[in-house]
Motif scaffolding. Structure first.
Motif, PDB file in Angstrom:
ATOM      1  N   ASN A 141       0.810  -1.216   0.000  1.00 37.45           N
ATOM      2  CA  ASN A 141       0.000   0.000   0.000  1.00 37.45           C
ATOM      3  C   ASN A 141       0.846   1.270   0.000  1.00 37.45           C
ATOM      4  N   LEU A 142       2.177   1.114   0.000  1.00 36.07           N
ATOM      5  CA  LEU A 142       3.065   2.263  -0.061  1.00 36.07           C
ATOM      6  C   LEU A 142       3.276   2.693  -1.508  1.00 36.07           C
ATOM      7  N   HIS A 143       3.662   3.931  -1.680  1.00 34.91           N
ATOM      8  CA  HIS A 143       4.014   4.439  -3.007  1.00 34.91           C
ATOM      9  C   HIS A 143       5.533   4.538  -3.093  1.00 34.91           C
ATOM     10  N   PHE A 144       6.110   3.840  -4.059  1.00 32.63           N
ATOM     11  CA  PHE A 144       7.559   3.805  -4.211  1.00 32.63           C
ATOM     12  C   PHE A 144       7.971   4.751  -5.336  1.00 32.63           C
ATOM     13  N   CYS A 145       8.738   5.770  -4.961  1.00 34.02           N
ATOM     14  CA  CYS A 145       9.129   6.784  -5.940  1.00 34.02           C
ATOM     15  C   CYS A 145      10.641   6.894  -6.099  1.00 34.02           C
ATOM     16  N   GLY A 146      11.378   6.060  -5.420  1.00 29.50           N
ATOM     17  CA  GLY A 146      12.819   6.083  -5.569  1.00 29.50           C
ATOM     18  C   GLY A 146      13.511   6.563  -4.305  1.00 29.50           C
ATOM     19  N   PRO A 147      14.815   6.333  -4.231  1.00 23.80           N
ATOM     20  CA  PRO A 147      15.668   5.744  -5.259  1.00 23.80           C
ATOM     21  C   PRO A 147      15.370   4.258  -5.481  1.00 23.80           C
ATOM     22  N   HIS A 148      15.997   3.675  -6.451  1.00 23.42           N
ATOM     23  CA  HIS A 148      15.726   2.271  -6.779  1.00 23.42           C
ATOM     24  C   HIS A 148      16.887   1.367  -6.370  1.00 23.42           C
ATOM     25  N   ILE A 149      17.731   1.857  -5.468  1.00 19.02           N
ATOM     26  CA  ILE A 149      18.929   1.117  -5.056  1.00 19.02           C
ATOM     27  C   ILE A 149      18.806   0.712  -3.588  1.00 19.02           C
ATOM     28  N   ILE A 150      19.096  -0.565  -3.303  1.00 19.18           N
ATOM     29  CA  ILE A 150      19.149  -1.074  -1.933  1.00 19.18           C
ATOM     30  C   ILE A 150      20.585  -1.491  -1.645  1.00 19.18           C
ATOM     31  N   ASP A 151      21.220  -0.776  -0.746  1.00 16.49           N
ATOM     32  CA  ASP A 151      22.609  -1.075  -0.385  1.00 16.49           C
ATOM     33  C   ASP A 151      22.609  -2.062   0.780  1.00 16.49           C
ATOM     34  N   TYR A 152      22.242  -3.300   0.469  1.00 16.08           N
ATOM     35  CA  TYR A 152      22.172  -4.344   1.486  1.00 16.08           C
ATOM     36  C   TYR A 152      22.328  -5.700   0.805  1.00 16.08           C
ATOM     37  N   LEU A 153      22.375  -6.773   1.608  1.00 16.55           N
ATOM     38  CA  LEU A 153      22.596  -8.104   1.042  1.00 16.55           C
ATOM     39  C   LEU A 153      21.341  -8.717   0.445  1.00 16.55           C
ATOM     40  N   PHE A 154      20.180  -8.310   0.977  1.00 18.27           N
ATOM     41  CA  PHE A 154      18.915  -8.871   0.506  1.00 18.27           C
ATOM     42  C   PHE A 154      17.817  -7.851   0.760  1.00 18.27           C
ATOM     43  N   CYS A 155      16.625  -8.163   0.314  1.00 16.48           N
ATOM     44  CA  CYS A 155      15.499  -7.236   0.453  1.00 16.48           C
ATOM     45  C   CYS A 155      14.869  -7.384   1.838  1.00 16.48           C
ATOM     46  N   ASP A 156      15.384  -6.659   2.790  1.00 12.95           N
ATOM     47  CA  ASP A 156      14.826  -6.657   4.131  1.00 12.95           C
ATOM     48  C   ASP A 156      13.779  -5.550   4.243  1.00 12.95           C
ATOM     49  N   LEU A 157      13.043  -5.550   5.342  1.00  6.84           N
ATOM     50  CA  LEU A 157      11.913  -4.634   5.488  1.00  6.84           C
ATOM     51  C   LEU A 157      12.336  -3.166   5.480  1.00  6.84           C
ATOM     52  N   ASP A 158      13.314  -2.810   6.315  1.00  4.81           N
ATOM     53  CA  ASP A 158      13.714  -1.414   6.424  1.00  4.81           C
ATOM     54  C   ASP A 158      14.305  -0.870   5.120  1.00  4.81           C
ATOM     55  N   PRO A 159      15.206  -1.604   4.431  1.00  2.00           N
ATOM     56  CA  PRO A 159      15.696  -1.097   3.139  1.00  2.00           C
ATOM     57  C   PRO A 159      14.594  -0.900   2.105  1.00  2.00           C
ATOM     58  N   ILE A 160      13.574  -1.756   2.121  1.00  2.00           N
ATOM     59  CA  ILE A 160      12.461  -1.592   1.174  1.00  2.00           C
ATOM     60  C   ILE A 160      11.666  -0.340   1.525  1.00  2.00           C
ATOM     61  N   MET A 161      11.400  -0.127   2.810  1.00  5.51           N
ATOM     62  CA  MET A 161      10.629   1.049   3.215  1.00  5.51           C
ATOM     63  C   MET A 161      11.355   2.357   2.883  1.00  5.51           C
ATOM     64  N   GLN A 162      12.691   2.308   2.851  1.00  4.01           N
ATOM     65  CA  GLN A 162      13.457   3.507   2.526  1.00  4.01           C
ATOM     66  C   GLN A 162      13.277   3.933   1.072  1.00  4.01           C
ATOM     67  N   LEU A 163      12.753   3.060   0.237  1.00  7.76           N
ATOM     68  CA  LEU A 163      12.493   3.402  -1.165  1.00  7.76           C
ATOM     69  C   LEU A 163      11.165   4.129  -1.337  1.00  7.76           C
ATOM     70  N   SER A 164      10.364   4.156  -0.294  1.00  9.11           N
ATOM     71  CA  SER A 164       9.024   4.725  -0.390  1.00  9.11           C
ATOM     72  C   SER A 164       9.023   6.210  -0.036  1.00  9.11           C
ATOM     73  N   CYS A 165       8.151   6.945  -0.730  1.00  6.40           N
ATOM     74  CA  CYS A 165       7.958   8.362  -0.380  1.00  6.40           C
ATOM     75  C   CYS A 165       6.659   8.536   0.401  1.00  6.40           C
ATOM     76  N   SER A 166       6.018   7.448   0.785  1.00 10.94           N
ATOM     77  CA  SER A 166       4.816   7.516   1.619  1.00 10.94           C
ATOM     78  C   SER A 166       5.208   7.656   3.085  1.00 10.94           C
ATOM     79  N   ASP A 167       4.227   7.995   3.895  1.00 14.98           N
ATOM     80  CA  ASP A 167       4.442   8.082   5.336  1.00 14.98           C
ATOM     81  C   ASP A 167       4.491   6.666   5.905  1.00 14.98           C
TER      82      ASP A 167
END
Length: 313
Positions: free
Chosen positions: A163-189
């Motif tokens: 339900n989040l809106h992802f507007c970038g950036p499109h880069i995750i500086d981590y080993l895998f797709c964890d929750l916090d790195p994914i949320m950092q890609l969102s511009c939603s609250d």
């Protein structure tokens, strides 16, 4: 479904500064991957085929092996590609899917470790009622409830992310797709989602850890009352494997998720995350099989059964 977003693909960096060491790290990862898969499958096969290790503790160990298998197959293949090519491109859906498998497996593993500590508590502190409580029905019900809780907790996180809106950036500086790195890609609250994460994290991480600590406090008190050194040593030895696994798993997990992972601490977080995603699935089968005579006996019987079979040509 994920809402329409500006981000459709994600670049997973992994260890982006590992170019000079990747031809050492890559084969090491392959060896660890093969060892983790083989070791956990072996434990599950030994339990299914052998009549020796059939106690409730071994039943829960097979579930722990299943969690480790899922985490290993979910994380390591993509990590291998990331190391070899200095990055991996994934779809947003693929990234969320990777997190969902990881989240369900790790949440369930925390709960399984707490049930295993309760098993040890009953065996040492209340042995007369052990078999009446730790019966087959209790074991089957426990694993069903644990997998349900682990899946539901992760499902709540996934629905919230979708339900989040992802507007970038499109880069995750981590080993895998964890929750916090994914949320950092969102511009939603994401403040509400963070509160949910803290609440659910307490349910599947802190609460099981409290159960483990309380169980072992009672175990230590009971064992110290045993008059003979032999009896105390035997009691402690039945818990040693579980204590080692809990220490490895929870130690790194809490450090990674309870402390900030930005700046120079990000590299430390990446290294520590290798422990519970890569090393723990490898070490768990070794710890439980090498330190357990029943598993060793079952392994020897399995080898004898295989070697005694006549060839079909």
């Amino acid at each position: 479904m994920v809402r329409k977003n500006n981000v459709t693909s994600i670049l997973l960096l992994g260890f982006s500064n590992l170019q000079n060491f990747k031809f050492l790290f890559f084969p090491l990862l392959i060896i660890i991957y093969c060892g983790a898969i083989s070791g956990n499958l072996l434990i599950m096969v030994l339990y299914i085929l052998s009549k020796t290790p059939q106690s409730p503790m071994y039943f829960f160990i097979t579930q722990l092996s299943l969690c480790d298998l899922l985490v290993t197959m979910d994380i390591v293949p993509i990590l291998l590609h990331t190391v070899l090519y200095n990055g991996t491109t994934m779809t947003l859906i693929g990234c969320i899917t990777q997190f969902s498998i990881f989240g369900a497996s790790e949440s369930s593993e925390c709960l399984f470790l707490s049930v295993m500590s309760y098993d040890r508590y009953l065996a040492i502190c209340n042995p007369l009622h052990y078999h009446s409580i730790m019966n087959h029905r209790f074991c089957v019900t426990s694993i069903s409830v644990i997998w349900l809780i682990g899946s539901m907790v992760t499902l709540i996180d996934v629905i919230s992310m979708c339900n989040l809106h992802f507007c970038g950036p499109h880069i995750i500086d981590y080993l895998f797709c964890d929750l916090d790195p994914i949320m950092q890609l969102s511009c939603s609250d994401t403040s509400i989602l963070h509160k949910w994460v803290l609440t659910l994290g307490f349910l599947v991480l802190i609460a099981p850890f409290i159960i483990i600590v309380v169980s072992y406090v009672y175990i230590v008190i009971t064992v110290l009352k045993i008059p003979s050194n032999t009896g105390r040593h035997k009691a402690f030895s039945t818990c040693s494997s579980h204590v080692i696994v809990v220490s490895l798993f929870y130690g790194t997990l809490m450090i990674v998720y309870m402390f900030p992972t930005k700046g120079h601490l990000l590299l430390m977080s990446k290294v520590l995350s290798l422990s519970y995603t890569v090393l723990t699935p490898l070490l768990n089968p070794i710890i439980y099989t090498l330190r357990n005579k029943d598993f060793k006996e079952a392994f020897e019987k399995l080898k004898e059964a295989i070697s005694s079979e006549e060839p079909c040509w």
